[in-house]
Design a protein around this motif. Structure first.
Motif, PDB file in Angstrom:
ATOM      1  N   VAL A 123       0.865  -1.180   0.000  1.00  0.00           N
ATOM      2  CA  VAL A 123       0.000   0.000   0.000  1.00  0.00           C
ATOM      3  C   VAL A 123       0.905   1.233   0.000  1.00  0.00           C
ATOM      4  CG1 VAL A 123      -1.743   1.260   1.331  1.00  0.00           C
ATOM      5  CG2 VAL A 123      -1.719  -1.245   1.371  1.00  0.00           C
ATOM      6  N   VAL A 124       0.569   2.245  -0.814  1.00  0.00           N
ATOM      7  CA  VAL A 124       1.363   3.484  -0.815  1.00  0.00           C
ATOM      8  C   VAL A 124       1.018   4.267   0.454  1.00  0.00           C
ATOM      9  CG1 VAL A 124       1.838   5.647  -2.009  1.00  0.00           C
ATOM     10  CG2 VAL A 124       1.430   3.553  -3.319  1.00  0.00           C
ATOM     11  N   PRO A 125       2.018   4.531   1.318  1.00  0.00           N
ATOM     12  CA  PRO A 125       1.720   5.229   2.574  1.00  0.00           C
ATOM     13  C   PRO A 125       1.317   6.686   2.349  1.00  0.00           C
ATOM     14  CG  PRO A 125       3.872   4.145   2.654  1.00  0.00           C
ATOM     15  CD  PRO A 125       3.437   4.158   1.218  1.00  0.00           C
ATOM     16  N   GLU A 126       0.577   7.236   3.302  1.00  0.00           N
ATOM     17  CA  GLU A 126       0.208   8.662   3.288  1.00  0.00           C
ATOM     18  C   GLU A 126       1.477   9.508   3.425  1.00  0.00           C
ATOM     19  OE1 GLU A 126      -2.813  10.417   3.224  1.00  0.00           O
ATOM     20  OE2 GLU A 126      -3.474   8.451   2.473  1.00  0.00           O
ATOM     21  N   PRO A 127       1.596  10.603   2.648  1.00  0.00           N
ATOM     22  CA  PRO A 127       2.770  11.469   2.837  1.00  0.00           C
ATOM     23  C   PRO A 127       2.699  12.232   4.158  1.00  0.00           C
ATOM     24  CG  PRO A 127       1.301  12.335   1.122  1.00  0.00           C
ATOM     25  CD  PRO A 127       0.679  11.075   1.612  1.00  0.00           C
ATOM     26  N   LYS A 128       3.854  12.470   4.780  1.00  0.00           N
ATOM     27  CA  LYS A 128       3.879  13.265   6.011  1.00  0.00           C
ATOM     28  C   LYS A 128       5.188  14.046   6.110  1.00  0.00           C
ATOM     29  CE  LYS A 128       4.156   8.655   8.066  1.00  0.00           C
ATOM     30  NZ  LYS A 128       4.118   8.064   6.763  1.00  0.00           N
ATOM     31  N   LYS A 129       5.126  15.175   6.784  1.00  0.00           N
ATOM     32  CA  LYS A 129       6.305  16.049   6.887  1.00  0.00           C
ATOM     33  C   LYS A 129       7.272  15.596   7.973  1.00  0.00           C
ATOM     34  CE  LYS A 129       5.874  18.919   3.570  1.00  0.00           C
ATOM     35  NZ  LYS A 129       6.777  18.705   2.441  1.00  0.00           N
ATOM     36  N   VAL A 130       6.708  15.055   9.054  1.00  0.00           N
ATOM     37  CA  VAL A 130       7.565  14.569  10.136  1.00  0.00           C
ATOM     38  C   VAL A 130       7.553  13.044  10.086  1.00  0.00           C
ATOM     39  CG1 VAL A 130       7.851  14.428  12.651  1.00  0.00           C
ATOM     40  CG2 VAL A 130       7.119  16.582  11.594  1.00  0.00           C
ATOM     41  N   PRO A 131       8.744  12.435  10.071  1.00  0.00           N
ATOM     42  CA  PRO A 131       8.778  10.968  10.036  1.00  0.00           C
ATOM     43  C   PRO A 131       8.172  10.372  11.308  1.00  0.00           C
ATOM     44  CG  PRO A 131      11.000  11.888  10.313  1.00  0.00           C
ATOM     45  CD  PRO A 131      10.086  13.038  10.112  1.00  0.00           C
ATOM     46  N   ARG A 132       7.348   9.361  11.132  1.00  0.00           N
ATOM     47  CA  ARG A 132       6.808   8.649  12.303  1.00  0.00           C
ATOM     48  C   ARG A 132       7.895   7.809  12.942  1.00  0.00           C
ATOM     49  NH1 ARG A 132       1.662   4.887  11.713  1.00  0.00           N
ATOM     50  NH2 ARG A 132       1.629   5.067  13.985  1.00  0.00           N
ATOM     51  N   ARG A 138      16.890  17.899  13.895  1.00  0.00           N
ATOM     52  CA  ARG A 138      15.981  18.781  13.147  1.00  0.00           C
ATOM     53  C   ARG A 138      16.451  18.942  11.704  1.00  0.00           C
ATOM     54  NH1 ARG A 138      15.542  21.671  18.097  1.00  0.00           N
ATOM     55  NH2 ARG A 138      17.206  23.081  17.449  1.00  0.00           N
ATOM     56  N   ALA A 139      17.773  19.024  11.489  1.00  0.00           N
ATOM     57  CA  ALA A 139      18.307  19.156  10.122  1.00  0.00           C
ATOM     58  C   ALA A 139      17.956  17.916   9.292  1.00  0.00           C
ATOM     59  CB  ALA A 139      19.821  19.368  10.166  1.00  0.00           C
ATOM     60  N   ALA A 140      18.047  16.755   9.901  1.00  0.00           N
ATOM     61  CA  ALA A 140      17.716  15.513   9.181  1.00  0.00           C
ATOM     62  C   ALA A 140      16.224  15.481   8.855  1.00  0.00           C
ATOM     63  CB  ALA A 140      18.110  14.300  10.029  1.00  0.00           C
ATOM     64  N   ILE A 141      15.398  15.900   9.808  1.00  0.00           N
ATOM     65  CA  ILE A 141      13.944  15.900   9.593  1.00  0.00           C
ATOM     66  C   ILE A 141      13.580  16.932   8.516  1.00  0.00           C
ATOM     67  CG2 ILE A 141      11.710  16.432  10.679  1.00  0.00           C
ATOM     68  CD1 ILE A 141      12.808  15.146  13.262  1.00  0.00           C
ATOM     69  N   ALA A 142      14.291  18.059   8.501  1.00  0.00           N
ATOM     70  CA  ALA A 142      14.028  19.076   7.473  1.00  0.00           C
ATOM     71  C   ALA A 142      14.374  18.522   6.091  1.00  0.00           C
ATOM     72  CB  ALA A 142      14.831  20.349   7.761  1.00  0.00           C
ATOM     73  N   SER A 143      15.464  17.780   5.986  1.00  0.00           N
ATOM     74  CA  SER A 143      15.832  17.165   4.711  1.00  0.00           C
ATOM     75  C   SER A 143      14.731  16.199   4.272  1.00  0.00           C
ATOM     76  CB  SER A 143      17.172  16.435   4.851  1.00  0.00           C
ATOM     77  OG  SER A 143      17.394  15.597   3.751  1.00  0.00           O
ATOM     78  N   PHE A 144      14.243  15.421   5.205  1.00  0.00           N
ATOM     79  CA  PHE A 144      13.155  14.473   4.923  1.00  0.00           C
ATOM     80  C   PHE A 144      11.920  15.222   4.414  1.00  0.00           C
ATOM     81  CE2 PHE A 144       9.211  12.513   6.378  1.00  0.00           C
ATOM     82  CZ  PHE A 144       9.310  11.238   5.850  1.00  0.00           C
ATOM     83  N   GLY A 145      11.606  16.340   5.070  1.00  0.00           N
ATOM     84  CA  GLY A 145      10.399  17.107   4.732  1.00  0.00           C
ATOM     85  C   GLY A 145      10.415  17.646   3.314  1.00  0.00           C
TER      86      GLY A 145
END
Ligand code: IPE
Ligand code: IPE
Ligand code: MG
Length: 253
Positions: A8-17, A228-235
């Protein structure tokens, strides 16, 4: 059960779960300061504390940290035993604090090779914190991705002997409930510190569609700003899961 990214294609999200981390560079951190390697591992435990707190602040639900790989037994015996001592001490000192902060502790890996005291501390820590739901902190200890797949396959075939029939269909996702991380969604973001760009037998199956982030920062220097820098890259990334960009962003940029 969590849905599989290949089914299943997961829902997009800005913050990784779920964030999975290879905490690398402790030895080099110490060497740069002319200190013994164990000083880097000790400082690395402090970086774990800071990262756990930061993960909660950022709204991450699952944090999985690679503490000792199935190949780390190849290190000098003295370093292995110092690492075990540090792990035991961290369990003794931190579990009550984890519980007070509503963190659920999980340990994945073949812990049968650890001494009894560590085994007991792991079991007690997991039992005490089992009902907590603010963050699930998983420590991968004597973990190897290949070990995980082999143990999952064994458990699956034991539960489903009929699947060994020559005409039985192949359905890879059926293995997922037997993986060591079956209680967690697949990692959205993988972080490796220390400058190396490899997986080192970490979560081989689970990283199938995980966004990869590598930083030269050595693990003992890792902190809230680095997370936070890693999460921003993910976002800023577009996760396509096999689709085209137009399917993900219809008519978009
Ligand atoms: C990671 O740091 C910690 C463990 C593998 C236990 P290292 O000990 O691998 O540090 P480097 O890579 O030698 O700098
Ligand atoms: C990976 O780091 C394992 C952990 C961080 C526990 P290593 O330092 O052992 O990885 P390699 O040997 O450089 O691939
Ligand atoms: Mg290393």
């Amino acid at each position: 059960m969590f849905t599989s990214s290949t089914r299943v294609v997961p829902e997009p999200k800005k913050v990784p779960r779920h964030i999975a981390v290879i905490m690398d560079g402790n030895g080099r951190w110490a060497k740069k300061r002319l200190l013994p390697r164990v000083a880097g591992h000790r400082k690395g435990v402090e970086a774990v504390r800071a990262t756990v707190k930061a993960a909660i602040d950022e709204g991450v639900e699952f944090l999985t940290l690679f503490a000792f790989s199935s190949e780390n037994w190849r290190r000098p015996a003295e370093e292995v035993s110092l690492l075990m001592e540090l792990f035991g001490r961290a369990l003794e000192q931190e579990v009550a604090k984890l519980h007070a902060n509503e963190i659920r502790l999980k340990v994945i890996g073949d812990t049968s090779r650890f001494d009894r005291r560590i085994g007991e501390l792991v079991a007690a820590g997991e039992a005490l914190t089992a009902g907590n739901s603010r963050l699930t902190l998983t420590i991968a200890a004597n973990y190897g991705g290949r070990w995980d797949l082999a143990q999952a396959a064994r458990a699956y075939f034991a539960a489903h002997p009929e699947s060994l029939a020559a005409d039985a269909p192949v359905n890879p996702e059926l293995l997922e409930p037997y993986l060591a991380t079956a209680y967690a969604p697949e990692p959205d973001l993988f972080i490796r510190t220390g400058g190396e760009q490899r997986i080192s037998n970490f979560l081989l199956w689970q990283l199938a569609y995980t966004e990869l982030y590598f930083t030269d920062m050595l693990w003992p220097d890792f902190d809230a700003a680095a997370l936070r820098a890693a999460i921003a890259s993910f976002g800023g990334r577009e996760r396509r899961f096999g689709q085209t960009g137009d399917q993900v962003h219809p008519g978009g940029a």
